[in-house]
Design a protein around this motif. Structure first.
Motif, PDB file in Angstrom:
ATOM      1  N   UNK A  77      -1.665   3.231   1.427  1.00 42.63           N
ATOM      2  CA  UNK A  77      -0.997   1.925   1.519  1.00 42.63           C
ATOM      3  C   UNK A  77      -1.953   0.792   1.157  1.00 42.63           C
ATOM      4  N   UNK A  78      -1.482  -0.118   0.321  1.00 44.78           N
ATOM      5  CA  UNK A  78      -2.228  -1.322  -0.038  1.00 44.78           C
ATOM      6  C   UNK A  78      -1.375  -2.528   0.356  1.00 44.78           C
ATOM      7  N   UNK A  79      -2.007  -3.513   1.014  1.00 48.86           N
ATOM      8  CA  UNK A  79      -1.264  -4.687   1.454  1.00 48.86           C
ATOM      9  C   UNK A  79      -1.754  -5.932   0.719  1.00 48.86           C
ATOM     10  N   UNK A  80      -0.821  -6.830   0.361  1.00 46.50           N
ATOM     11  CA  UNK A  80      -1.208  -8.057  -0.332  1.00 46.50           C
ATOM     12  C   UNK A  80      -0.320  -9.237   0.038  1.00 46.50           C
ATOM     13  N   UNK A  81      -0.657 -10.383  -0.525  1.00 45.39           N
ATOM     14  CA  UNK A  81      -0.003 -11.658  -0.206  1.00 45.39           C
ATOM     15  C   UNK A  81       1.345 -11.752  -0.936  1.00 45.39           C
ATOM     16  N   UNK A 215       4.518 -14.236   3.251  1.00 45.35           N
ATOM     17  CA  UNK A 215       3.876 -13.613   2.110  1.00 45.35           C
ATOM     18  C   UNK A 215       3.255 -12.258   2.442  1.00 45.35           C
ATOM     19  N   UNK A 216       4.087 -11.262   2.617  1.00 45.05           N
ATOM     20  CA  UNK A 216       3.602  -9.904   2.857  1.00 45.05           C
ATOM     21  C   UNK A 216       4.251  -8.954   1.856  1.00 45.05           C
ATOM     22  N   UNK A 217       3.419  -8.265   1.099  1.00 43.79           N
ATOM     23  CA  UNK A 217       3.913  -7.233   0.197  1.00 43.79           C
ATOM     24  C   UNK A 217       3.007  -6.024   0.317  1.00 43.79           C
ATOM     25  N   UNK A 218       3.476  -4.876  -0.182  1.00 40.79           N
ATOM     26  CA  UNK A 218       2.605  -3.697  -0.114  1.00 40.79           C
ATOM     27  C   UNK A 218       2.940  -2.706  -1.210  1.00 40.79           C
ATOM     28  N   UNK A 219       1.972  -1.833  -1.457  1.00 39.51           N
ATOM     29  CA  UNK A 219       2.162  -0.769  -2.425  1.00 39.51           C
ATOM     30  C   UNK A 219       1.875   0.557  -1.749  1.00 39.51           C
ATOM     31  N   UNK A 220       2.589   1.599  -2.208  1.00 39.41           N
ATOM     32  CA  UNK A 220       2.364   2.948  -1.684  1.00 39.41           C
ATOM     33  C   UNK A 220       2.196   3.907  -2.848  1.00 39.41           C
ATOM     34  N   UNK A 221       1.241   4.814  -2.682  1.00 34.32           N
ATOM     35  CA  UNK A 221       0.998   5.794  -3.729  1.00 34.32           C
ATOM     36  C   UNK A 221      -0.130   6.694  -3.295  1.00 34.32           C
ATOM     37  N   UNK A 228      -8.292   2.398  -6.064  1.00 34.43           N
ATOM     38  CA  UNK A 228      -8.568   1.601  -7.275  1.00 34.43           C
ATOM     39  C   UNK A 228      -8.104   0.159  -7.083  1.00 34.43           C
ATOM     40  N   UNK A 229      -6.965  -0.017  -6.442  1.00 30.63           N
ATOM     41  CA  UNK A 229      -6.469  -1.378  -6.200  1.00 30.63           C
ATOM     42  C   UNK A 229      -7.362  -2.121  -5.209  1.00 30.63           C
ATOM     43  N   UNK A 230      -7.805  -1.428  -4.164  1.00 36.28           N
ATOM     44  CA  UNK A 230      -8.693  -2.068  -3.195  1.00 36.28           C
ATOM     45  C   UNK A 230     -10.011  -2.485  -3.849  1.00 36.28           C
TER      46      UNK A 230
END
Ligand SMILES: *Cc1c(COP(=O)(O)O)cnc(C)c1O
Length: 352
Positions: A77-81, A215-221, A228-230
């Motif tokens: 899980x990656x979290x972003x604005x 402003x909360x969004x996230x990616x899963x993979x 790599x995203x972090x």
């Protein structure tokens, strides 16, 4: 021309929907959720202290809560604005080929902006006449693929087999599925991430969780994609998530009942409102999002848009080829939709 201007990165920016300053507006133009966040979120909001401290740069508590919610490990899980931030990070991280990335001609209008900003070549295969993606268009060599499911601003949803077909045909690039609206009736492609290590699912708290302001969004993979995203994120700005958003995001995930109830209400209103719109001479593709994308059989969309705005009813009109006779109408409360219908009835009887 001044010499330094030669070195300026120039882009045509994304145009967000209007946020009107006047009061008494019925706001159906940016797909916000009328019901507001879960009651627990408001409670925590009143008790936030320690604002003098930097937030946790790993957004650990929120990452853990999202992972637990979706039965994943935290390293998936990656979290972003907001998902805008997550998507921009993903573009920067994964789309670095000389070959063009692919996304539909009618879609979320931020994709081409990021591609231009990051100088990523792109092609936009045309949706068919029913606003559906032609999956064969995504079989050719490319530098990456992104599409929303359901698509925006059409609301058209494609099933899991369809998504899998595109992922399968693109195993040597990263495929991003933007699921901003998936909670309003679609089935997530999340389970496909177990089978395909090149698939990234992006989600947001802005629509179904009614928290656009935080402003909360996230990616899963798979963990390699997330790592790599972090790495890119920590090379850019470590403290992206603010302290209140981290706390309130965790709180929102605790109240599944409220979440299901409010999403259910929006789906119900969408069905009822759609039937009423048909009676008024509108047509639209079946929507699995919190909006419908409608065109009238006689009256130009732009005229309706402008007349509605004079009555303080805001919907979204895109002055773009192929969709400049459509309105994207966010599903609000029953009461808001009734007011819109009353306006439409009266306006259409005058002009058609
Ligand atoms: C609203 C939306 C987003 C952005 O949502 P935020 O999380 O508020 O940044 C991303 N993609 C699509 C398709 C959207 O409609």
């Amino acid at each position: 021309m001044k010499q330094w201007m030669k070195n300026v990165r120039t882009v045509e920016p994304y145009t967000p929907g209007e946020q009107p300053k006047e009061s008494g507006v019925i706001k159906l133009n940016t797909n916000e959720n009328p019901y507001g966040p879960a009651p627990g979120v408001r409670k925590v909001q009143e008790n936030i202290d320690d604002l003098r401290l930097y937030p946790d740069p790993t957004a650990g508590a929120l990452v853990e809560a999202i992972a637990a919610y979706h039965k994943l490990n935290a390293n998936q899980v990656f979290v972003g604005v907001g998902s805008d931030d997550v998507l921009a990070m993903a573009f920067m991280t994964f789309f670095n080929s000389d070959k063009p990335i692919l996304f539909p001609d009618i879609t979320y209008s931020f994709y081409d902006v990021w591609a231009d900003l990051f100088r990523i070549p792109y092609e936009q295969p045309a949706l068919d006449e029913n606003f559906r993606i032609r999956k064969e268009d995504y079989y050719k060599e490319n530098g990456g693929v992104i599409f929303p499911n359901p698509n925006a601003p059409t609301g058209v949803y494609e099933n899991l087999d369809f998504v899998e077909d595109i992922v399968k045909h693109n195993s040597d690039v990263v495929v991003i599925v933007d699921e901003a609206y998936i909670d309003f009736g679609g089935v997530s492609a999340l389970e496909l991430t177990k089978k395909y290590d090149n698939l990234l699912i992006v989600r947001t708290f802005s629509k179904s969780r009614s928290m656009a302001g935080l402003r909360i969004g996230y990616a899963m993979g798979n963990p390699e994609l997330i790592q790599a995203m972090n790495d890119v994120k920590y090379s850019f700005n470590s403290y992206t998530m603010n302290r209140p958003s981290l706390l309130l995001g965790v709180e929102s995930l605790k109240d599944e009942e409220y979440f299901q109830e409010t999403v259910g209400k929006i789906i119900q209103t969408r069905t009822w409102f759609g039937e009423e719109m048909k009676k008024l001479g509108f047509t639209f593709p079946d929507s699995k999002a919190n909006f419908i994308f409608a065109t009238h059989n006689q009256v130009p969309a732009k005229d309706i848009f402008e007349a509605a705005k004079k009555e303080k009813i805001y919907v979204r009109f895109f002055d773009k080829s192929r969709i400049n006779n459509h309105l994207r109408i966010t599903i609000g409360t029953d009461e808001e939709m009734k007011k819109l219908l009353a306006f439409l009835k009266e306006y259409l009887s005058k002009v058609s």
